[in-house]
Design a protein around this motif. Structure first.
Motif, PDB file in Angstrom:
ATOM      1  N   VAL A   4       0.712  -1.126  -0.224  1.00 44.92           N
ATOM      2  CA  VAL A   4       0.027   0.112   0.070  1.00 44.92           C
ATOM      3  C   VAL A   4       0.888   1.059  -0.232  1.00 44.92           C
ATOM      4  N   TYR A  70      -2.449  -6.042   3.812  1.00 45.17           N
ATOM      5  CA  TYR A  70      -0.895  -5.377   3.196  1.00 45.17           C
ATOM      6  C   TYR A  70       0.156  -6.149   3.654  1.00 45.17           C
ATOM      7  N   VAL A  73       3.655  -0.920   3.798  1.00 39.20           N
ATOM      8  CA  VAL A  73       3.190   0.276   3.459  1.00 39.20           C
ATOM      9  C   VAL A  73       3.934   1.347   3.242  1.00 39.20           C
TER      10      VAL A  73
END
Length: 197
Positions: A4, A70, A73
């Motif tokens: 992400v 995820y 990130v």
């Protein structure tokens, strides 16, 4: 499980028309690489209480609350622009806290280090050559506790942090450098091509 890219671009808070280019560039890069792009446009706390930059530390909690799976990130500032052919930097960080050394105004960096050392972190020592820019950070689930500690420290010292705005040396970047030392976070310095200043 995807990676992400997360940005804080709160409407009305020092918002600039140019920030749209940042958001569009990252959206396109994520599309090309099959990653998620998540933009926070509304404040979690009143901005008089907590500067917009500090909202980045809520990202892991927000992704959890939104049920967005995820692996890593990347937290990027709204004034960054990514080249569409930028390689996949997620492959370079492993499970460490990925950052890029600040290679900008060293007078500003040293003044910021000194002021925050004097007013907040008298027992923690930073070296100029390990100081990183907070406009590009890669984190993962192993950093949830670290972000919780950062936010708790902010809440416990909010009056001092509000006063620190008068230092004119940033608000979250230097404290984050100190927090990684204070809480012994395993930092990985990435090549400066990922955050040219």
């Amino acid at each position: 499980m995807s990676n992400v890219v997360f940005q804080v671009n709160i409407k009305g808070h020092r918002a600039k028309d140019e920030f749209q280019y940042s958001t569009k560039s990252w959206a396109k890069w994520c599309e090309l690489n099959n990653f998620e792009h998540f933009v926070l446009t509304e404040p979690i706390y009143d901005l008089n209480y907590m500067n917009a930059n500090w909202h980045k530390f809520f990202v892991l909690e927000m992704l959890e609350n939104e049920n967005i799976p995820y692996e890593n990130v990347c937290i990027v500032d709204a004034d960054t622009i990514v080249h569409p052919k930028c390689p996949n930097f997620f492959d370079e960080v492993g499970r460490k806290f990925g950052v890029v050394q600040s290679d900008g105004c060293y007078e500003w960096v040293n003044r910021s280090i000194s002021l925050y050392h004097q007013h907040f972190f008298p027992d923690v020592f930073l070296k100029t050559w390990t100081y990183f820019n907070s406009g590009f950070i890669i984190a993962n689930k192993t950093h949830e506790e670290f972000f919780d500690k950062v936010l708790q420290y902010y809440h416990d010292n909010v009056d001092k942090f509000i006063h620190a705005k008068s230092f004119w040396v940033g608000n979250d970047q230097t404290p984050l450098n100190y927090f990684t030392k204070m809480f012994e976070v395993d930092v990985k310095l990435l090549p400066n091509c990922y955050n040219l200043q």
